[in-house]
Scaffold this motif. Structure first.
Motif, PDB file in Angstrom:
ATOM      1  N   GLU A   1      -1.595  18.569  -1.418  1.00 47.74           N
ATOM      2  CA  GLU A   1      -1.117  16.944  -1.076  1.00 47.74           C
ATOM      3  C   GLU A   1      -2.833  16.418  -1.980  1.00 47.74           C
ATOM      4  OE1 GLU A   1      -0.966  16.126   2.453  1.00 47.74           O
ATOM      5  OE2 GLU A   1       1.337  16.749   2.612  1.00 47.74           O
TER       6      GLU A   1
ATOM      7  N   SER B   1       6.064  19.187  -3.280  1.00 51.89           N
ATOM      8  CA  SER B   1       6.174  17.969  -2.128  1.00 51.89           C
ATOM      9  C   SER B   1       6.321  18.888  -0.704  1.00 51.89           C
ATOM     10  CB  SER B   1       6.773  16.485  -2.443  1.00 51.89           C
ATOM     11  OG  SER B   1       7.892  16.720  -2.328  1.00 51.89           O
TER      12      SER B   1
ATOM     13  N   ASP C   1       5.693   8.694   0.217  1.00 47.73           N
ATOM     14  CA  ASP C   1       4.405   8.904  -0.907  1.00 47.73           C
ATOM     15  C   ASP C   1       4.031   8.536  -1.983  1.00 47.73           C
ATOM     16  OD1 ASP C   1       2.123   9.414  -1.540  1.00 47.73           O
ATOM     17  OD2 ASP C   1       2.155  11.359  -1.011  1.00 47.73           O
TER      18      ASP C   1
ATOM     19  N   GLN D   1       3.056   7.463  -5.831  1.00 45.80           N
ATOM     20  CA  GLN D   1       1.725   6.976  -6.257  1.00 45.80           C
ATOM     21  C   GLN D   1       2.028   7.126  -7.696  1.00 45.80           C
ATOM     22  OE1 GLN D   1       1.641  11.522  -6.856  1.00 45.80           O
ATOM     23  NE2 GLN D   1      -0.969  11.615  -6.507  1.00 45.80           N
TER      24      GLN D   1
ATOM     25  N   SER E   1      -9.187   9.746   0.759  1.00 45.53           N
ATOM     26  CA  SER E   1      -7.908   8.757   1.804  1.00 45.53           C
ATOM     27  C   SER E   1      -8.807   8.417   2.422  1.00 45.53           C
ATOM     28  CB  SER E   1      -6.977   9.674   1.683  1.00 45.53           C
ATOM     29  OG  SER E   1      -7.544  11.085   2.810  1.00 45.53           O
TER      30      SER E   1
ATOM     31  N   GLN F   1       0.402   6.575   1.654  1.00 41.10           N
ATOM     32  CA  GLN F   1       0.902   7.966   2.147  1.00 41.10           C
ATOM     33  C   GLN F   1       1.126   7.047   3.854  1.00 41.10           C
ATOM     34  OE1 GLN F   1       0.240  11.576   4.282  1.00 41.10           O
ATOM     35  NE2 GLN F   1       1.591  12.565   2.456  1.00 41.10           N
TER      36      GLN F   1
END
Length: 1017
Positions: free
Chosen positions: A159, A241, A284, A286, A962, A1014
């Motif tokens: 991830e 994923s 999620d 992105q 993150s 997320q």
């Protein structure tokens, strides 16, 4: 310069390791003292206040409740467990400390501090070896008790990276696993070698297993897209994923249970599962952008014209329209930066993933899917789209004796690309006319000065659609407490449709006499099923524990396909309509592969100290002739956990874990394609008197048999200071014999080759080192380091009568299979300005093969990675460096023409030889293919060892930051914001595009920046 660069790498590695160990030792002893004090402190019952009820919820790092967590009051025997919703309730004093523990997660201590609600988040354990369980394929094993060599990456590692292919997620993270990205085009190809190259000619790909189902990788790659995606990668068809972990099996103990398919290692991909608790939704989102990280420094127009004029002067030739249209017909004052025009764009990434998971005590589920779109840096509207979906169901009966597990993974890829990588056109002269005329049409240049316009490729079409389905159903039932019966079934399909269109608009008008509009169609479909009944028996007697596994495999693959070339269309609008074609050429294929096996495993464990693992398998494959289809494979692995010995515990208190392990066994290889032992015929493309005939294409040979690989390994695993420092070292030796090759035949036989066994012996040896440390771990800050490095050597040990074989000028005993036998370049002669080579036979001439030498081997000398992860409260930062020591191709020769020809060059050619006495590595300019200077350049490009240079590098492979919001964006949600980077910085002395893949001029891996959010609720 080479030694200086390598020394810098070594100093960087040593420095990082020393800093990590120093900080670790300083912080680890403090933690050890504090933990001992907490665990051994006597209860202070008399001084405590009255007890009250304390409740709370225990979740994992994703916010999912964890049932079965042990909650213990420190210093007492009082405890409880969390229920199916992860909640607990316990009577305790306001000053008590609660200890939360669960297999696979770090132990957490939390003071109650007068609270009535204490909620806890557990993190996955990185140091508790006894809690970590790894997938070995047909069975699972605790990390402390494994006898084989298995490397692992988890969803947590995956991830962190903005990648779509599992192989990209593994780069730099596993010892003994060398992975190269061969193109930066989305949906492109990767290559992988696990502990080196074993086979001279047969496949060296590992066996890929997804939830127990083998992938038929040979038949799910592109054939028309070789010039753009390099055939693609079969692992693009995996929904990344939904991947929980990727394990790589390397030694005999780990791979022998896969028999004939385990010679080159095994890659196990396991998908995510649901968990007990309330239904959780995950989202999620992105987005990102990418670009070419490094561009070549090429000549500008003034420098280019000067080079061309000097080349003509050196050759004593007058420029004419025929040989110098760039100087006489094109505008010498114009300038076009073809790098910027062709690969200077920005690629955009959009990725959306979602999932639903949950379940009760007996049934759990997880359903997920996503959409991913990537564009290219090429001009035009080209994109790669990927839609994926996966489902996983797990059910236990009331008495938990019956278990049913189903998983399904479906991926649909649509790659709408140009049909050729434009990177190869960057060496076009900077004075070449602009791509389009003022009225927007393709520019083919002035009359007499035509050129091949690369933008014509944008008019062509290439589309490939791939659909992959991998499904698995496993049923098991415990007949008794010791005996379990299980049947694992799998079904997979792959469907590929390709079309390649070349319209009239894309063809240079000067070439219409021998080139015309056409279309290529390709359709392949493969389906595979596998059934594996198994019987498991477990028995414990005193300190001895026995585990026995017996099973069998039945597998069948069917593949059919058709390729069509069509031309003579009346109109470009009809190019995709076969009925409109005047001429069509059709070829079809059908392959059938049957595989059977029986296998077994005996594992003996005495007191968790002495472990023996014996595996065996008998395989049968339809790829061999009658009498040669079956073979036996097996291995023995053993381990001694010496840290469990009383003397070691007392004498070495700082040693928390120590294990010697070793293995020896035989695996096999049958990667030769189907029907190779049969004689075969094909239909002639052209007819005679209206009838199409047949011609032989392959000779009959039913006598060849399995290629075998004997694997030997010795290793040690160590843990220090409660496993805060973990060190693993493994030495291996793999010897592959009975080599399967398509042996070349003389042209007089009418055949190019015949499939046969070669009595050659190939050896791979190496040393793998792996270090994992927990440097700092306190209430608010955590720092971990993971480093690995691999030293490998490939050697051809034996090849009978090599000097008289077809491979006499290709291989050499005692050298690597990647050997490049070349002329030894002595440099540019200071008096003539021409490359010179060593004359080995002293005859005054440089000729093939007398003057060839074995000086260049392209295998990496060593490779690895260093990863650091920092966590501070809700903030997490991860950084991974990848490094490789290797030899690659000199970018000076990538254009294919000598300095001075009608092609742009790297700016370093300005250091060329100009007059007698000049000392340089660049020869004099020449533009004619008939000059001595050109002949010497051609020898350098094709036969000289100066074609190869050091291509070692250290790369900032991945960076991730993150932040977990204290309050989620939605009620009762967990929200993380993150940014990620890939291939951001490369430290290298290599002057080409990218040192990772230097074999040919391809688009390099892109530098990517992404950001996303997320949400779990």
């Amino acid at each position: 310069m080479k030694n200086t660069f390598i020394n810098k790498i070594r100093l960087l590695l040593i420095g990082i390791l020393l800093i990590s160990l120093t900080l670790l030792t300083y912080n680890a002893w403090g933690m050890s003292t504090r933990l001992n004090y907490i665990l051994n402190s006597p209860p202070l019952e008399g001084l405590r206040e009255k007890q009250h009820q304390v409740r709370g919820v225990v979740t994992d790092s994703n916010g999912v409740p964890i049932p079965g967590v042990h909650v213990l009051i420190s210093g007492t025997q009082t405890g409880t467990f969390t229920d199916n919703n992860g909640t607990y309730n316990i009577s305790a004093h306001p000053t008590d400390v609660l200890i939360f523990s669960y297999v696979g997660f770090d132990i957490i201590e939390e003071a109650i501090d007068n609270r009535i609600e204490v909620n806890i988040t557990l993190n996955e354990s990185v140091t508790n070896l006894g809690a970590v369980t790894v997938n070995a394929g047909y069975y699972t094993v605790k990390e402390k008790e494994r006898t084989g060599n298995i490397s692992r990456v988890t969803a947590k590692d995956i991830e962190l990276q903005p990648v779509a292919n599992p192989l990209a997620a593994m780069q730099g993270r596993m010892p003994g696993v060398f992975i190269q990205q061969n193109t930066g085009v989305p949906g492109g190809n990767f290559s992988i070698q696990i502990r080196g190259r074993n086979s001279i000619a047969s496949g060296n790909e590992p066996l890929y297993i997804v939830n127990g189902v083998p992938l038929n990788t040979d038949l799910i790659t592109s054939s028309l897209g070789i010039n753009i995606i390099n055939r693609g990668s079969p692992l693009n068809g995996i929904d990344l994923s939904g991947v929980e972990s990727i394990e790589v099996l390397k030694d005999a103990d780990a791979t022998a249970i896969y028999g004939s398919r385990g010679a080159n290692g095994v890659v196990l991909i396991t998908t995510k599962k649901g968990s007990i608790g309330k239904t959780r939704f995950g989202l999620d989102i992105q987005t990102g952008l990418g670009s070419v990280a490094n561009k070549l420094d090429l000549l500008n127009s003034k420098q280019y014209v000067m080079m061309r004029e000097e080349a003509f002067a050196n050759d004593g030739i007058e420029p004419t329209v025929a040989n110098a249209r760039d100087l006489l017909l094109w505008d010498a004052d114009s300038y076009t930066d073809w790098q910027e025009k062709l690969i200077g764009g920005t690629a955009y990434l959009t990725n959306l993933q979602g999932s639903i998971s949950g379940g009760k005590e007996h049934t759990t589920f997880r359903i997920g899917g996503g959409l991913r779109e990537e564009t290219t840096v090429f001009p035009g509207d080209f994109k790669y789209q990927k839609a994926s979906g996966h489902v996983q169901l797990n059910h236990f009966s009331e008495d938990r004796r019956f278990n049913a597990t189903f998983s399904g993974n479906y991926v649909s890829e649509v790659n709408d690309l140009l049909n050729q990588d434009l990177t190869s056109f960057i060496f076009m002269p900077p004075v070449t006319p602009i791509p389009y005329t003022k009225d927007g049409n393709l520019n083919w240049g002035p009359e007499g000065g035509s050129f091949n316009n690369p933008f014509a490729i944008l008019e062509k079409e290439y589309k490939v659609r791939t659909e992959n389905l991998v499904s698995n159903l496993t049923l098991s039932y415990e007949l008794t407490e010791r005996l379990k019966v299980k049947i694992a079934t799998g079904y997979s399909t792959a469907n590929i449709r390709e079309v390649q269109i070349t319209p009239m608009a894309s063809i240079n008008p000067t070439q219409l006499a021998y080139s015309k509009p056409n279309a290529n169609f390709n359709h392949h479909f493969t389906k595979s099923w596998i059934i594996e009944p198994q019987l498991e028996f477990k028995h414990r007697s005193g300190k001895s524990e026995f585990n026995i596994l017996l099973g069998s495999s039945f597998q069948k693959n069917d593949t059919e396909g058709q390729s069509i070339y069509a031309t003579d269309f009346s109109n470009d609008l009809l190019l995709e309509n076969l009925d409109a074609a005047g001429t069509t050429l059709v070829s079809s294929r059908y392959n059938n592969y049957n595989y059977q096996a029986i296998f077994g495993r005996l594992n003996y464990n005495y007191n968790s100290k002495y472990i023996l693992n014996v595996t065996g398998r008998r395989d049968g494959s339809s790829r061999f002739g009658p009498g040669k289809r079956f073979a036996n494979f097996g291995a023995v692995g053993a381990a001694w956990v010496f840290s469990n010995e009383g003397l070691v515990k007392q004498g070495l208190p700082f040693l928390s874990f120590g294990k010697f392990r070793g293995s020896y066994g035989i695996t096999g290889n049958d990667q030769i394609g189907d029907y190779q032992y049969l004689d075969s015929y094909s239909s002639a493309l052209y007819t005679y008197q209206g009838t199409s005939g047949l011609y032989p294409t392959r000779l009959f040979n039913p006598l060849y048999s399995w290629e075998t690989n004997k694997k030997l390994e010795a290793a040690i695993d160590l843990g220090f200071i409660r496993d805060r420092i973990r060190l693993s070292a493994a030495w291996f030796q793999n010897r592959s014999s009975n080599q399967l090759v398509a042996y070349p035949l003389p042209a007089t036989t009418g055949f190019l080759s015949i499939q046969d066994n070669l009595n050659a012996l190939v050896e791979n040896t190496g040393l793998e080192l792996e270090l994992n440390t927990l440097n700092i771990d306190n209430d608010s800050f955590r720092w971990t380091t993971a480093a690995n490095i691999s030293f490998t050597k490939n050697t051809l040990l034996k090849y009978p009568n090599l000097e008289n074989s077809a491979y006499a000028q290709v291989y050499e005993i005692g050298k690597s299979l990647s050997l490049m036998r070349k002329y030894h370049a002595l440099g540019v002669n200071p008096q003539t300005g021409i490359y010179e080579f060593e004359d080995i036979d002293g005859d005054g001439m440089i000729k093939h093969p007398n003057d060839l030498q074995s000086l260049v081997e392209l295998d990496p000398e060593f490779y690895g990675g260093i990863e650091n992860t920092f966590s501070y409260k809700n903030l997490q930062f991860n950084i991974l460096f990848q490094f490789v020591k290797q030899t690659g191709y000199n970018p000076l020769f990538l254009s294919g023409t000598a300095p001075g020809a009608m092609s742009n060059k790297p700016i370093e050619v300005l250091e060329r030889w100009q007059q007698p006495g000049d000392i340089t590595h660049i020869p004099q300019f020449t533009q004619s293919t008939s000059t001595e200077a050109y002949t010497a350049f051609r020898n350098s490009r094709s036969y000289g060892d100066n074609r190869f240079i050091d291509a070692s590098f250290v790369r900032l492979k991945t960076i991730s930051l993150s932040y977990l919001l204290s309050n989620g964006l939605l009620k009762n949600s967990k929200t993380s914001l993150y940014i990620q980077g890939q291939n951001l910085l490369t430290i290298t002395g290599y002057k080409g595009f990218d040192p990772e893949y230097t074999t040919s001029l391809k688009l390099p891996p892109l530098k990517m920046f992404t950001m996303g959010v997320q949400i779990i609720f």
